[in-house]
Scaffold this motif. Structure first.
Motif, PDB file in Angstrom:
ATOM      1  N   ALA A 196       0.820  -1.212   0.000  1.00 29.22           N
ATOM      2  CA  ALA A 196       0.000   0.000   0.000  1.00 29.22           C
ATOM      3  C   ALA A 196       0.854   1.261   0.000  1.00 29.22           C
ATOM      4  O   ALA A 196       0.673   2.153  -0.819  1.00 29.22           O
ATOM      5  CB  ALA A 196      -0.935  -0.010   1.212  1.00 29.22           C
ATOM      6  N   PHE A 197       1.816   1.319   0.947  1.00 35.67           N
ATOM      7  CA  PHE A 197       2.560   2.561   1.146  1.00 35.67           C
ATOM      8  C   PHE A 197       4.011   2.485   0.656  1.00 35.67           C
ATOM      9  O   PHE A 197       4.749   3.460   0.753  1.00 35.67           O
ATOM     10  CB  PHE A 197       2.548   2.953   2.625  1.00 35.67           C
ATOM     11  CG  PHE A 197       1.175   2.918   3.246  1.00 35.67           C
ATOM     12  CD1 PHE A 197       0.184   3.788   2.814  1.00 35.67           C
ATOM     13  CD2 PHE A 197       0.866   1.996   4.245  1.00 35.67           C
ATOM     14  CE1 PHE A 197      -1.085   3.753   3.382  1.00 35.67           C
ATOM     15  CE2 PHE A 197      -0.391   1.962   4.810  1.00 35.67           C
ATOM     16  CZ  PHE A 197      -1.379   2.835   4.384  1.00 35.67           C
ATOM     17  N   GLY A 198       4.421   1.312   0.165  1.00 36.75           N
ATOM     18  CA  GLY A 198       5.802   1.155  -0.304  1.00 36.75           C
ATOM     19  C   GLY A 198       6.061   1.943  -1.581  1.00 36.75           C
ATOM     20  O   GLY A 198       5.132   2.478  -2.199  1.00 36.75           O
ATOM     21  N   ARG A 199       7.348   1.981  -1.951  1.00 39.60           N
ATOM     22  CA  ARG A 199       7.722   2.733  -3.159  1.00 39.60           C
ATOM     23  C   ARG A 199       6.934   2.251  -4.375  1.00 39.60           C
ATOM     24  O   ARG A 199       6.496   3.025  -5.200  1.00 39.60           O
ATOM     25  CB  ARG A 199       9.228   2.561  -3.419  1.00 39.60           C
ATOM     26  CG  ARG A 199       9.952   3.865  -3.606  1.00 39.60           C
ATOM     27  CD  ARG A 199      11.438   3.605  -3.732  1.00 39.60           C
ATOM     28  NE  ARG A 199      12.074   3.436  -2.418  1.00 39.60           N
ATOM     29  CZ  ARG A 199      12.732   4.423  -1.798  1.00 39.60           C
ATOM     30  NH1 ARG A 199      12.827   5.607  -2.362  1.00 39.60           N
ATOM     31  NH2 ARG A 199      13.286   4.235  -0.628  1.00 39.60           N
ATOM     32  N   GLN A 200       6.785   0.905  -4.456  1.00 40.73           N
ATOM     33  CA  GLN A 200       6.045   0.330  -5.585  1.00 40.73           C
ATOM     34  C   GLN A 200       4.564   0.140  -5.245  1.00 40.73           C
ATOM     35  O   GLN A 200       3.813  -0.411  -6.045  1.00 40.73           O
ATOM     36  CB  GLN A 200       6.627  -1.038  -5.972  1.00 40.73           C
ATOM     37  CG  GLN A 200       8.130  -1.080  -6.105  1.00 40.73           C
ATOM     38  CD  GLN A 200       8.626  -0.194  -7.240  1.00 40.73           C
ATOM     39  OE1 GLN A 200       7.968  -0.081  -8.276  1.00 40.73           O
ATOM     40  NE2 GLN A 200       9.767   0.456  -7.050  1.00 40.73           N
ATOM     41  N   GLY A 201       4.209   0.556  -4.029  1.00 42.02           N
ATOM     42  CA  GLY A 201       2.840   0.321  -3.561  1.00 42.02           C
ATOM     43  C   GLY A 201       1.823   1.221  -4.241  1.00 42.02           C
ATOM     44  O   GLY A 201       2.166   2.106  -5.023  1.00 42.02           O
ATOM     45  N   ILE A 202       0.556   0.948  -3.916  1.00 40.18           N
ATOM     46  CA  ILE A 202      -0.544   1.678  -4.558  1.00 40.18           C
ATOM     47  C   ILE A 202      -0.427   3.179  -4.308  1.00 40.18           C
ATOM     48  O   ILE A 202      -0.606   3.993  -5.212  1.00 40.18           O
ATOM     49  CB  ILE A 202      -1.899   1.146  -4.037  1.00 40.18           C
ATOM     50  CG1 ILE A 202      -2.084  -0.311  -4.498  1.00 40.18           C
ATOM     51  CG2 ILE A 202      -3.063   2.005  -4.525  1.00 40.18           C
ATOM     52  CD1 ILE A 202      -3.258  -1.017  -3.881  1.00 40.18           C
ATOM     53  N   ASN A 234       5.299   9.749  -2.709  1.00 42.82           N
ATOM     54  CA  ASN A 234       6.571  10.202  -3.257  1.00 42.82           C
ATOM     55  C   ASN A 234       6.487  11.637  -3.759  1.00 42.82           C
ATOM     56  O   ASN A 234       7.355  12.464  -3.505  1.00 42.82           O
ATOM     57  CB  ASN A 234       6.981   9.299  -4.421  1.00 42.82           C
ATOM     58  CG  ASN A 234       8.297   8.597  -4.108  1.00 42.82           C
ATOM     59  OD1 ASN A 234       9.027   9.042  -3.222  1.00 42.82           O
ATOM     60  ND2 ASN A 234       8.582   7.526  -4.820  1.00 42.82           N
ATOM     61  N   SER A 235       5.390  11.924  -4.443  1.00 42.92           N
ATOM     62  CA  SER A 235       5.235  13.242  -5.064  1.00 42.92           C
ATOM     63  C   SER A 235       5.147  14.352  -4.025  1.00 42.92           C
ATOM     64  O   SER A 235       5.464  15.501  -4.306  1.00 42.92           O
ATOM     65  CB  SER A 235       4.001  13.269  -5.974  1.00 42.92           C
ATOM     66  OG  SER A 235       2.847  13.084  -5.188  1.00 42.92           O
TER      67      SER A 235
END
Lengths: 278, 364
Positions: free
Chosen positions: A122-128, A134-135
């Motif tokens: 959910a909250f990972g770099r590749q997460g949803i 990140n932005s």
């Protein structure tokens, strides 16, 4: 009918001698099974040379500090969010809330490591939500923030569940009477509802804190094992087992004592229910 | 003063009635459970909102559906005593009483509390907790707590339900005293006749959300004009009868049980005698039992019967007498029961005055 029942009862009583020894021996075995490891930690720790030195090593102190700070922050957040939530669950009755209510309990049953994977997804770099976070310049995984997130995720249900039961135990009749005495709903909440629900709320708090400080699976998955940053006590214990068993034992003793304190607090509040008194 | 007119609907229950109580007077709401008595109190206290109507307490309108006025309960200044008292279990007796007082004036509230403790004979119990005192004491604490914030009206929901008779008398006196010294209107919900008479300046009989009868307790309870009212307040003997003769000079009429020719009973002349039938009510405590007929007595009714049932009716007994088909219930004391040696099957005379009978009719 009544007589048959009475006869069954006496028969049962006369069969006491048969199962009593079995019961006692099983109980003794169980006590040994639980008690021996506990005693073993204490004995081994006492035998350990330089226990204090390993307790005062940088890694141990850092783990201790990190665990204390993160668990306290987690609990504060859990109370701030969980209390109004629990009140809503206790007082309002709707299908949506019932669904949410059962969802609340999920993290209790979910394996913590799965919780960690879920949070990464959910909250990972590749997460949803990764790109969104990140932005705005937020990176959660492998930070102290992630440790707190993991603790909140696993500990909050214990608090919310207990607080909900606590609020449910306060009959709204008391709140009604309070209002007829000229006390506003907001004041009633603080003067009446909170004190009456407090035994339950505080035991929920103790349970949630115990769960937060012992958090391991979700933390190592979502926050990693970085000394001074994400390495809490349980993670430090695992790491130290490979190099410095003394540090591992010392931290274990501390967590063991913390658990015992929580048990005592729970026992105290279990006997202090207001409803039971009236 | 309390003046209210309200309707309240919930599922298939409908309440539609008006309430009026003058300052320093008490109104008894009397009726079976589920009649809506507690709902009325809760509406006046502001704990539920009526579907329509208005509620006035003292000089201020606290609810008016049309004018969209709604005063929340904590601003109404209405003392509300629930059946279970709801003393706050985490607070001592004196803190319970002080609960509604603002914390600004510590000295004056301390004086008020010690005054209330004394008035309600609670001195010495200040620091006890609610579960450490008796039911009667709990009730007095609840009453003191309700009065501490000087309410403009007092609402008591079944205040005597869990008290023994001695305590009842004490609390009754207490409420009488409150009426005289505080001059506020009081509404009391009860289903006990004795309480209603002892406490009420006025009684309002309520059934299924509607007012059935209203007036002085002695009149309404002593001579209930409607069958439903009579059965609600527990008139033990209600006998449907045919009128066989009327005597305007005597002011009486003679009746026999419907579809029978005896026994004849003489009753006061009442409304509905043109129709030829009526229902007669007789209080079980108004009937005298005797082994023999009393010659030359002023009692107009003496009828013979056999005892078919003996039931305890605290503090005495209730005897059911079968008088050629109709059943008469009569209350007697335990002493009378043993002295007269009454047993099932005993033959006895039931003696009562014509004026002890009253006409009961569903539609006057």
């Amino acid at each position: 009918m009544l007589r048959t029942f009475a006869r069954i009862k006496t028969e049962r009583r006369s069969s006491h001698p048969l199962w009593m020894p079995a019961g006692i021996s099983v109980t003794l075995l169980y006590v040994l099974f639980i008690g021996l490891p506990v005693v073993a930690i204490l004995v081994k720790a006492a035998q350990q040379k330089g226990l204090f030195a390993s307790l005062l090593s940088d890694t141990t102190i850092q783990a201790l500090q990190l665990s204390l700070v993160t668990s306290i922050i987690s609990i504060v957040i859990v109370v701030i969010i969980g209390t109004p939530f629990a009140l809503l669950l206790a007082r309002k009755d709707s299908l949506v809330l019932k669904f949410i209510d059962s969802l609340v309990e999920l993290p209790i049953i979910l394996p913590p490591i799965v919780a960690g994977v879920a949070m990464l997804m959910a909250f990972g770099r590749q997460g949803i939500l990764g790109p969104v976070l990140n932005s705005v310049g937020i990176t959660l995984p492998f930070t102290t923030g992630a440790v707190i997130c993991a603790q909140i995720f696993v500990a909050a249900p214990f608090y919310i569940r207990a607080a909900k039961l606590g609020f449910q135990s306060v009959s709204t009749d008391y709140e009604d009477v309070s209002q007829t005495l000229g006390v506003s709903p907001w004041q009633t909440f603080w003067k009446l509802t909170i004190p009456l629900a407090s035994p339950s709320i505080l035991s929920g708090l103790a349970l949630a804190w115990a769960r937060a400080i012992s958090e391991f699976g979700a933390t190592i998955m979502f926050a990693g094992n970085l000394t001074g940053k994400t390495q809490t006590m349980p993670l430090a214990i695992l790491t130290a087992m490979e190099s410095d068993i003394g540090a591992s034992l010392a931290l274990s003793v501390i967590l063991l004592l913390a658990s015992i304190v929580v048990l005592i607090i729970l026992g105290f509040f279990a006997n202090k229910s207001w409803r039971a008194n009236l | 003063m309390i003046a209210a007119e309200m309707t309240y609907r919930i599922e298939d229950f409908e309440l539609d009635l008006s309430i009026n109580v003058n300052p320093g007077e008490s109104l008894v709401l009397f009726g079976p459970s589920g009649a809506g008595k507690s709902t009325i109190l809760r509406a006046i206290a502001g704990l539920i909102e009526p579907s329509s109507g208005f509620i006035q307490i003292g000089e201020s309108i606290v609810f008016d559906k049309d004018q969209k006025i709604w005063v929340p309960p904590y601003k109404r200044k209405v003392g509300y005593l629930t059946q279970q008292y709801h003393l706050f279990p985490h607070l001592s007796v004196s803190k319970n009483i002080a609960y509604g007082l603002s914390s600004h004036s510590k000295d004056s509230s301390a004086a008020l509390i010690s005054d209330l403790l004394e008035k309600f004979q609670l001195s010495g119990l200040e620091n006890r907790y609610p579960w450490e005192i008796s039911g009667g004491q709990q009730q007095r604490v609840a009453l003191a707590r309700a009065l501490a914030s000087s309410p403009r009206a007092l609402l008591l929901d079944e205040p005597f339900a869990s008290l023994d008779s001695e305590l009842r008398r004490a609390i009754l006196n207490e409420i009488r005293r409150i009426l005289t010294f505080s001059k506020i209107p009081i509404i009391v919900v009860t289903h006990e006749r004795e309480e209603a008479v002892a406490i009420g300046d006025e009684i309002q009989v309520i059934d299924s959300g509607h007012t059935l009868a209203k007036g002085e307790p002695i009149k309404v309870l002593g001579h209930p004009g409607q069958e439903r009212v009579a059965s609600l307040i527990g008139v033990e003997n209600l006998i449907p009868m045919n009128i066989v003769d009327t005597s305007t000079a005597e002011g009486t009429m003679t009746c026999v049980p419907r579809n029978m020719d005896s026994p004849q009973i003489e009753v006061p002349l009442g409304v509905g005698h043109e129709s030829g039938y009526t229902t007669i009510g007789i209080r079980a405590s108004d009937i005298i039992l005797a082994h023999y007929k009393i010659e030359n007595s002023s009692a107009r009714n003496q009828i013979q019967g056999t005892v078919s049932e003996i039931n305890t009716n605290s503090p005495g007994y209730q005897i059911t007498l079968n008088c050629s088909g109709i059943l008469l219930r009569c209350n007697i004391t335990g002493t009378s029961l043993s002295e007269m040696d009454i047993k099932t099957g005993s033959s006895l005379w039931a003696i009562f005055k014509a004026s002890s009978c009253f006409i009961v009719q569903d539609h006057p």
